[in-house]
Design an enzyme around this catalytic site. Structure first.
Site, PDB file in Angstrom:
ATOM      1  N   CYS A  13       0.819  -1.225   0.000  1.00 24.77           N
ATOM      2  CA  CYS A  13       0.000   0.000   0.000  1.00 24.77           C
ATOM      3  C   CYS A  13       0.852   1.274   0.000  1.00 24.77           C
ATOM      4  O   CYS A  13       0.567   2.226  -0.727  1.00 24.77           O
ATOM      5  CB  CYS A  13      -0.945   0.005   1.195  1.00 24.77           C
ATOM      6  SG  CYS A  13      -0.169  -0.496   2.734  1.00 24.77           S
TER       7      CYS A  13
ATOM      8  N   HIS B   3      -3.178   6.265   4.645  1.00 26.34           N
ATOM      9  CA  HIS B   3      -1.746   6.401   4.903  1.00 26.34           C
ATOM     10  C   HIS B   3      -1.272   7.783   4.412  1.00 26.34           C
ATOM     11  O   HIS B   3      -1.684   8.241   3.339  1.00 26.34           O
ATOM     12  CB  HIS B   3      -0.937   5.364   4.107  1.00 26.34           C
ATOM     13  CG  HIS B   3      -1.034   3.965   4.616  1.00 26.34           C
ATOM     14  ND1 HIS B   3      -1.743   3.600   5.736  1.00 26.34           N
ATOM     15  CD2 HIS B   3      -0.470   2.819   4.148  1.00 26.34           C
ATOM     16  CE1 HIS B   3      -1.608   2.291   5.928  1.00 26.34           C
ATOM     17  NE2 HIS B   3      -0.855   1.793   4.975  1.00 26.34           N
TER      18      HIS B   3
END
Ligand code: A2P
Length: 346
Positions: A131, A251
């Protein structure tokens, strides 16, 4: 679009990423003939809603991949290692969201906006990058194209959902407990399979994965190796510090790069604004910049805080935020699946 609908299996269908894959398949009207939801024996018989109908979860077995065209895997590396060869043997194309095959030279590592042209090189397995890597390479792609890239220094601020649903529960439980002056459960963070566990609520953990011999964590080395592989350029010098923060989803990354060519900030902004899959949200004077709470549910990578370094003439700072469960995982996998579907459907 394919000439026929395809049979799709989702392995890890009950997990944090699996759930988002299902939502994505539904929202993007993926051409599905049959959907198989696979998980561990613990979830067998559970019902999940898909396009208004209840679909029963089955235990993952090699036979469950019989007749499957595309299999999306998100159940952990060990599970992928066990079942990917079985699915490929039965004719499926596996899109794997784990670390199991990413650095295998036979396996393309794909972010469609960056190297989607390599999808067709697969021999049955296509890997979805980590990710943190995905959002970084989407943001860096226009810079690579227009200015060339020499050096990348990245620090991440990663959400707990990257460690799955149990990690999200742990953050919620610990937060509630801490506000009552108690200690919450500590079973997952920073790394479930290690022996020491630290609180993530009201804390910051400078570890997102197991240690490597060189003192980096595996997550940090994934960012290094995967970035080089995706850009097909081992001369890009990447170094990473990966940090877990008490955020549920989304994130963030502070990225410092040294480009090959000198640049005007306006040129960099234009390149980013026109970059595929990027939304530029960059005006510090008006307090405009991306934040995790704002990107949840979005498929794009958000870039802000674009600054020219005050020392290095080719140095540039960026702040990059993305929904780790969507473009960082599920959306990227489903975008790859869409391209594969056009091939298997022919
Ligand atoms: P289950 O819910 O039955 O445990 P998360 O990343 O959110 O923790 O989710 C992990 C996903 O991987 C879940 O769907 C989980 O299913 C699945 N999973 C875990 N272990 C196995 C296994 N041995 N075989 C198949 N699926 C597994």
């Amino acid at each position: 679009m394919p000439s026929r609908d395809v049979t799709v299996a989702v392995l890890g269908a009950t997990g944090a990423v699996g759930e988002q894959i299902l939502r994505n398949l539904e929202e993007r009207s993926f051409p599905i003939r049959e959907l198989r939801l696979l998980a561990s024996a613990r979830s067998a018989g559970k019902k999940v809603r898909f396009k208004g109908k209840e679909v029963e979860v089955q235990e993952a077995t090699p036979e469950a991949f019989e007749g499957v065209d595309i299999a999306l895997f998100s159940a952990g590396g060990g599970v992928s290692e066990k079942f990917a060869p079985e699915a490929v043997k039965r004719g499926a194309v596996v899109i794997d969201n784990t670390n199991a095959f990413r650095m295998n030279p036979e396996v393309p590592l794909i972010v469609p906006e960056v190297n989607g042209d390599q999808i067709s090189q697969h021999k049955g397995i296509i890997a979805n990058p980590n990710c943190s890597t995905i959002q970084m390479v989407v943001a860096l792609k226009p810079l690579v194209e227009h200015f060339g890239l020499e050096r990348v220094i990245v620090s991440t601020y990663q959400a707990v959902s990257g460690s799955g649903t149990r990690a999200m529960e742990e953050l919620a439980d610990q937060s509630r407990a801490a506000l009552e002056g108690k200690e919450g459960p500590r079973n997952i963070m920073p790394v479930g399979k290690l022996t020491k566990h630290y609180p993530i609520a009201f804390n910051v953990l400078p570890q997102c994965d197991v240690a490597q011999e060189n003192g980096f964590t595996l997550e940090e080395m994934k960012m290094v190796r995967e970035t080089n592989k995706i850009f097909g350029d081992d001369t890009i010098g990447v170094t990473a510090t990966c940090v877990r923060v008490p955020v549920m989803r989304g994130h963030s990354e502070s990225i410092y790069v040294e480009l090959k060519k000198e640049f005007e900030l306006s040129e960099v902004r234009d390149a980013l604004r026109n970059g595929k899959g990027i939304i530029l949200q960059d005006d510090i004077a008006s307090q405009e910049y991306p934040m995790p709470l704002d990107v949840v549910g979005r498929d794009e990578v958000f870039v802000g805080r674009v600054r020219k370094d005050t020392i290095h003439p080719r140095g540039l700072n960026l702040w990059v935020v993305c929904d780790n469960l969507l473009k960082g995982a599920a959306t990227n996998a489903v975008q790859i699946a869409e391209k594969v579907a056009t091939q298997v459907g022919q």
